[in-house]
Motif scaffolding. Structure first.
Motif, PDB file in Angstrom:
ATOM      1  N   ILE A 180      43.291  66.161  59.166  1.00 32.01           N
ATOM      2  CA  ILE A 180      43.433  65.828  60.586  1.00 32.01           C
ATOM      3  C   ILE A 180      42.264  64.950  61.050  1.00 32.01           C
ATOM      4  CG2 ILE A 180      43.462  66.786  62.925  1.00 32.01           C
ATOM      5  CD1 ILE A 180      44.919  69.236  61.713  1.00 32.01           C
ATOM      6  N   GLY A 181      41.062  65.308  60.617  1.00 28.17           N
ATOM      7  CA  GLY A 181      39.908  64.490  60.962  1.00 28.17           C
ATOM      8  C   GLY A 181      40.026  63.078  60.408  1.00 28.17           C
ATOM      9  N   LEU A 182      40.577  62.961  59.200  1.00 25.01           N
ATOM     10  CA  LEU A 182      40.747  61.653  58.583  1.00 25.01           C
ATOM     11  C   LEU A 182      41.781  60.820  59.331  1.00 25.01           C
ATOM     12  CD1 LEU A 182      39.685  59.986  56.254  1.00 25.01           C
ATOM     13  CD2 LEU A 182      41.429  61.019  54.780  1.00 25.01           C
ATOM     14  N   THR A 183      42.790  61.475  59.890  1.00 27.64           N
ATOM     15  CA  THR A 183      43.767  60.760  60.714  1.00 27.64           C
ATOM     16  C   THR A 183      43.084  60.119  61.915  1.00 27.64           C
ATOM     17  OG1 THR A 183      45.625  62.166  60.057  1.00 27.64           O
ATOM     18  CG2 THR A 183      45.813  61.044  62.180  1.00 27.64           C
ATOM     19  N   LEU A 184      42.217  60.865  62.565  1.00 28.79           N
ATOM     20  CA  LEU A 184      41.504  60.341  63.729  1.00 28.79           C
ATOM     21  C   LEU A 184      40.576  59.193  63.334  1.00 28.79           C
ATOM     22  CD1 LEU A 184      40.600  63.735  65.453  1.00 28.79           C
ATOM     23  CD2 LEU A 184      42.522  62.224  65.978  1.00 28.79           C
ATOM     24  N   ILE A 185      39.857  59.365  62.241  1.00 28.15           N
ATOM     25  CA  ILE A 185      38.928  58.321  61.784  1.00 28.15           C
ATOM     26  C   ILE A 185      39.689  57.063  61.368  1.00 28.15           C
ATOM     27  CG2 ILE A 185      37.289  57.733  59.965  1.00 28.15           C
ATOM     28  CD1 ILE A 185      36.411  60.692  60.013  1.00 28.15           C
ATOM     29  N   SER A 186      40.806  57.240  60.673  1.00 27.79           N
ATOM     30  CA  SER A 186      41.591  56.097  60.217  1.00 27.79           C
ATOM     31  C   SER A 186      42.186  55.325  61.392  1.00 27.79           C
ATOM     32  CB  SER A 186      42.705  56.566  59.280  1.00 27.79           C
ATOM     33  OG  SER A 186      42.165  57.212  58.148  1.00 27.79           O
ATOM     34  N   SER A 187      42.595  56.041  62.424  1.00 24.02           N
ATOM     35  CA  SER A 187      43.132  55.376  63.614  1.00 24.02           C
ATOM     36  C   SER A 187      42.043  54.573  64.319  1.00 24.02           C
ATOM     37  CB  SER A 187      43.735  56.413  64.563  1.00 24.02           C
ATOM     38  OG  SER A 187      44.800  57.101  63.943  1.00 24.02           O
ATOM     39  N   LEU A 188      40.848  55.139  64.387  1.00 22.32           N
ATOM     40  CA  LEU A 188      39.731  54.412  64.988  1.00 22.32           C
ATOM     41  C   LEU A 188      39.386  53.179  64.151  1.00 22.32           C
ATOM     42  CD1 LEU A 188      37.441  54.121  67.039  1.00 22.32           C
ATOM     43  CD2 LEU A 188      36.081  55.687  65.613  1.00 22.32           C
ATOM     44  N   ALA A 189      39.387  53.333  62.837  1.00 21.65           N
ATOM     45  CA  ALA A 189      39.106  52.200  61.960  1.00 21.65           C
ATOM     46  C   ALA A 189      40.153  51.112  62.128  1.00 21.65           C
ATOM     47  CB  ALA A 189      39.056  52.668  60.506  1.00 21.65           C
ATOM     48  N   ALA A 190      41.411  51.520  62.270  1.00 24.59           N
ATOM     49  CA  ALA A 190      42.490  50.548  62.485  1.00 24.59           C
ATOM     50  C   ALA A 190      42.286  49.802  63.795  1.00 24.59           C
ATOM     51  CB  ALA A 190      43.836  51.261  62.479  1.00 24.59           C
ATOM     52  N   TRP A 191      41.889  50.529  64.831  1.00 26.09           N
ATOM     53  CA  TRP A 191      41.661  49.916  66.138  1.00 26.09           C
ATOM     54  C   TRP A 191      40.517  48.903  66.069  1.00 26.09           C
ATOM     55  CZ3 TRP A 191      44.067  49.957  70.792  1.00 26.09           C
ATOM     56  CH2 TRP A 191      43.352  49.469  71.894  1.00 26.09           C
ATOM     57  N   LEU A 192      39.437  49.275  65.391  1.00 32.27           N
ATOM     58  CA  LEU A 192      38.275  48.396  65.295  1.00 32.27           C
ATOM     59  C   LEU A 192      38.548  47.183  64.404  1.00 32.27           C
ATOM     60  CD1 LEU A 192      35.440  51.067  64.938  1.00 32.27           C
ATOM     61  CD2 LEU A 192      36.036  49.742  66.985  1.00 32.27           C
ATOM     62  N   ALA A 193      39.365  47.381  63.371  1.00 34.83           N
ATOM     63  CA  ALA A 193      39.646  46.292  62.432  1.00 34.83           C
ATOM     64  C   ALA A 193      40.666  45.303  62.974  1.00 34.83           C
ATOM     65  CB  ALA A 193      40.141  46.856  61.101  1.00 34.83           C
ATOM     66  N   SER A 194      41.505  45.750  63.907  1.00 38.30           N
ATOM     67  CA  SER A 194      42.541  44.876  64.451  1.00 38.30           C
ATOM     68  C   SER A 194      41.975  44.022  65.570  1.00 38.30           C
ATOM     69  CB  SER A 194      43.722  45.705  64.974  1.00 38.30           C
ATOM     70  OG  SER A 194      43.318  46.537  66.042  1.00 38.30           O
ATOM     71  N   ARG A 195      42.716  42.982  65.928  1.00 38.76           N
ATOM     72  CA  ARG A 195      42.297  42.082  66.988  1.00 38.76           C
ATOM     73  C   ARG A 195      43.256  42.178  68.161  1.00 38.76           C
ATOM     74  NH1 ARG A 195      40.925  36.290  64.080  1.00 38.76           N
ATOM     75  NH2 ARG A 195      38.885  36.816  63.241  1.00 38.76           N
ATOM     76  N   ASP A 196      42.729  41.963  69.343  1.00 40.34           N
ATOM     77  CA  ASP A 196      43.572  41.876  70.525  1.00 40.34           C
ATOM     78  C   ASP A 196      44.335  40.552  70.471  1.00 40.34           C
ATOM     79  OD1 ASP A 196      44.248  41.061  73.363  1.00 40.34           O
ATOM     80  OD2 ASP A 196      43.513  43.092  73.701  1.00 40.34           O
ATOM     81  N   VAL A 197      45.656  40.626  70.545  1.00 45.67           N
ATOM     82  CA  VAL A 197      46.484  39.434  70.406  1.00 45.67           C
ATOM     83  C   VAL A 197      46.153  38.400  71.474  1.00 45.67           C
ATOM     84  CG1 VAL A 197      48.849  38.551  70.429  1.00 45.67           C
ATOM     85  CG2 VAL A 197      48.342  40.722  69.317  1.00 45.67           C
ATOM     86  N   ARG A 198      45.884  38.855  72.690  1.00 45.52           N
ATOM     87  CA  ARG A 198      45.578  37.918  73.768  1.00 45.52           C
ATOM     88  C   ARG A 198      44.294  37.144  73.496  1.00 45.52           C
ATOM     89  NH1 ARG A 198      45.573  42.093  78.577  1.00 45.52           N
ATOM     90  NH2 ARG A 198      44.503  43.210  76.907  1.00 45.52           N
TER      91      ARG A 198
END
Length: 206
Positions: A180-198
């Motif tokens: 469960i902790g890894l799910t939270l960390i992975s989601s945060l990593a995904a958010w930080l690694a992705s770019r805002d399309v705008r």
């Protein structure tokens, strides 16, 4: 680097690796899928093969890069698949390596298949983080987070989590918390690694 990762030849090369890997992953889960089908309600089956499904999401995300949809529904589907691809690939890539290492640390055997799995799952996490910046997934990451938490809940509530090394069978609660902790960390990593399309569009238009 952008030209390299956006190159269609590179994307096709990744597909040539990920498609067979995804198929092999489902074959790997064959025994557990058969056991689940015989002992559990059928609706639990989609929650069993975690890593191959993550690889499937990433494979579909690569296909969307090659053939971007034009409709609103298509773009929304693409964003959701990409979010699921990044969150689950990072999560299960790290999870599988951690479980194999933990099992070996507690005295379990680590053979050539385990090394192969560690290399391939590390690749899953790395490629997902590398490509997150080229996806349009940021707004869908919260949805991917909720889906992955649901998967965790089902796995450990009904006992359909991936089969563990024998040395870790008495550590299920700790593994559940780690998962469960890894799910939270992975989601945060995904958010930080992705770019805002705008922001990406604004930079492109300058």
């Amino acid at each position: 680097m952008d030209k390299l990762f956006n190159n269609r030849g590179m994307i096709w090369l990744l597909l040539a690796v990920n498609i067979p890997g995804t198929i092999y992953g489902y074959i790997w889960y064959g025994n557990q899928l058969a056991y689940t089908a015989s002992h559990y309600p059928g609706w639990l089956l989609p929650f069993v093969p975690d890593s191959p499904t993550a690889s499937l999401f990433f494979t579909l995300a690569l296909i969307f890069m090659l053939y971007p949809p034009k409709t609103v529904a298509g773009v929304t589907t693409r964003a959701l698949i990409e979010a699921l691809a990044v969150v689950t690939s990072v999560k299960y890539g790290i999870w599988a390596v951690s479980i194999i290492v933990a099992g070996g640390y507690q005295g379990g055997p680590v053979d050539w298949q385990d090394w192969m799995l560690m290399i391939s799952h590390t690749g899953m996490a790395v490629e997902a983080l590398l490509y997150a910046r080229y996806f349009i997934c940021r707004k869908m990451i919260p949805v991917a987070l909720l889906w992955t938490l649901l998967n965790d809940t089902v796995d450990y509530s009904y006992g359909v989590y991936p089969w563990l090394p024998a040395t870790l069978e008495d550590d299920v609660l700790q593994i559940q918390l780690f998962t469960i902790g890894l799910t939270l960390i992975s989601s945060l990593a995904a958010w930080l690694a992705s770019r805002d399309v705008r922001l990406r569009r604004q930079r492109t238009e300058r």
